[in-house]
Design a protein around this motif. Structure first.
Motif, short mmCIF file in Angstrom:
data_model
loop_
_atom_site.label_atom_id
_atom_site.label_comp_id
_atom_site.label_asym_id
_atom_site.label_seq_id
_atom_site.Cartn_x
_atom_site.Cartn_y
_atom_site.Cartn_z
N THR A 36 0.85 -1.18 0.00
CA THR A 36 0.00 0.00 0.00
C THR A 36 0.89 1.23 0.00
O THR A 36 1.81 1.34 0.80
CB THR A 36 -0.91 0.03 1.24
OG1 THR A 36 -1.67 -1.19 1.29
CG2 THR A 36 -1.86 1.20 1.19
N VAL A 37 0.60 2.16 -0.90
CA VAL A 37 1.41 3.36 -1.03
C VAL A 37 0.53 4.59 -0.87
O VAL A 37 -0.50 4.71 -1.53
CB VAL A 37 2.13 3.42 -2.40
CG1 VAL A 37 2.99 4.68 -2.50
CG2 VAL A 37 2.98 2.17 -2.62
N LYS A 38 0.92 5.49 0.03
CA LYS A 38 0.19 6.73 0.22
C LYS A 38 1.16 7.91 0.16
O LYS A 38 2.29 7.84 0.65
CB LYS A 38 -0.53 6.74 1.57
CG LYS A 38 -1.75 5.83 1.63
CD LYS A 38 -2.49 5.99 2.95
CE LYS A 38 -3.74 5.12 2.98
NZ LYS A 38 -4.48 5.28 4.25
N SER A 39 0.68 8.98 -0.42
CA SER A 39 1.48 10.20 -0.49
C SER A 39 0.57 11.39 -0.22
O SER A 39 -0.48 11.53 -0.87
CB SER A 39 2.14 10.34 -1.87
OG SER A 39 2.90 11.53 -1.94
N GLY A 40 0.95 12.20 0.74
CA GLY A 40 0.11 13.35 1.09
C GLY A 40 -1.26 12.95 1.57
O GLY A 40 -2.23 13.67 1.40
N GLY A 41 -1.34 11.76 2.17
CA GLY A 41 -2.61 11.28 2.69
C GLY A 41 -3.49 10.62 1.64
O GLY A 41 -4.58 10.13 1.95
N ARG A 42 -3.01 10.59 0.40
CA ARG A 42 -3.80 9.99 -0.68
C ARG A 42 -3.22 8.64 -1.10
O ARG A 42 -2.00 8.47 -1.18
CB ARG A 42 -3.85 10.93 -1.89
CG ARG A 42 -4.59 12.23 -1.62
CD ARG A 42 -4.71 13.05 -2.89
NE ARG A 42 -5.49 14.27 -2.68
CZ ARG A 42 -5.81 15.11 -3.64
NH1 ARG A 42 -5.40 14.90 -4.88
NH2 ARG A 42 -6.52 16.19 -3.37
N LEU A 43 -4.12 7.72 -1.39
CA LEU A 43 -3.71 6.39 -1.81
C LEU A 43 -3.24 6.42 -3.26
O LEU A 43 -3.92 6.97 -4.13
CB LEU A 43 -4.87 5.41 -1.66
CG LEU A 43 -4.58 3.94 -1.98
CD1 LEU A 43 -3.60 3.36 -0.95
CD2 LEU A 43 -5.88 3.14 -1.99
N ILE A 44 -2.07 5.85 -3.50
CA ILE A 44 -1.54 5.74 -4.86
C ILE A 44 -1.80 4.33 -5.36
O ILE A 44 -1.43 3.35 -4.72
CB ILE A 44 -0.02 6.03 -4.89
CG1 ILE A 44 0.25 7.47 -4.44
CG2 ILE A 44 0.54 5.81 -6.29
CD1 ILE A 44 1.72 7.82 -4.35
#
Length: 204
Positions: A36-44
């Motif tokens: 699971t990858v998240k950046s800036g609170g958003r799921l990628i």
């Protein structure tokens, strides 16, 4: 549900099997290769890995640039690692991931329990567990980075199902000297001797 044999062989011994199951159900994944990858609170959105090599390629691609969680426990990839190339395939090994993840979660539980003042009443443990799961998912608790924070160690004991005894700190039968020696010999995060039993949460 996690296989009982896998829990017995691989999970951190400081966590009772029931709490291991609840932890993975609340914060983990049923897929050892899950990334699971998240950046800036958003799921990628990333491709679903079908092999350990594919999973590790995704981990190394995003580690250091985003929040990457891996495997059964959704272990935070990159904790204690300086370079993505240093990330090891044991992250996507079911047993190793469960071992590392439950050891780290046990430490998070001890951090949360210490913040609560090390209560002995079993009535407060559902809230402690909930806060610990939230801390695991976010990486923080009350402004503390739980993955980097020092382990409070076996000064914290969690025993539900038994009334507070005259010795609420050390409920194990082992002598204090043995406990100290054991904790000093411990090499992994969160492996200090203690027992955590939150099996009554959720009526289990």
């Amino acid at each position: 549900m996690l296989d009982a044999a896998l829990i017995k062989e691989c999970a951190d011994p400081s966590l009772k099997p029931a709490i291991v199951e609840q932890f993975v159900a609340a914060a983990g994944s049923t897929d050892p290769l899950a990334v699971t990858v998240k950046s800036g609170g958003r799921l990628i959105l990333v491709p679903k890995a079908t092999s350990a090599d594919e999973a590790m390629a995704i981990v190394r691609q995003y580690a250091g640039r985003a929040v990457v969680r891996v495997g059964l426990t959704q272990f935070p990839a990159g904790v204690g690692v300086k370079e993505p190339a240093d990330l090891k395939p044991d992250l996507v090994d079911a047993c190793q991931n469960l071992r590392k993840g439950t050891a780290m979660f046990a430490k998070v539980l001890r951090i949360v329990l210490k913040w609560y003042g090390n209560p002995t009443s079993k009535d407060v443990f559902p809230q402690i567990f909930e806060d610990a799961v939230y801390a695991w998912k976010t990486g923080e608790f009350e402004g503390v980075s739980v993955f980097q924070e020092e382990d409070p160690g076996n000064s914290v004991t969690m025993e539900t199902g038994t009334p507070p005894s005259e010795d609420t700190v050390n409920t194990d039968a082992s002598p204090e000297g043995e406990k100290t020696e054991s904790s000093e010999q411990s090499q992994s995060v969160g492996s200090a001797e203690m027992r955590i039993d939150l099996s009554r949460i959720g009526g289990k």
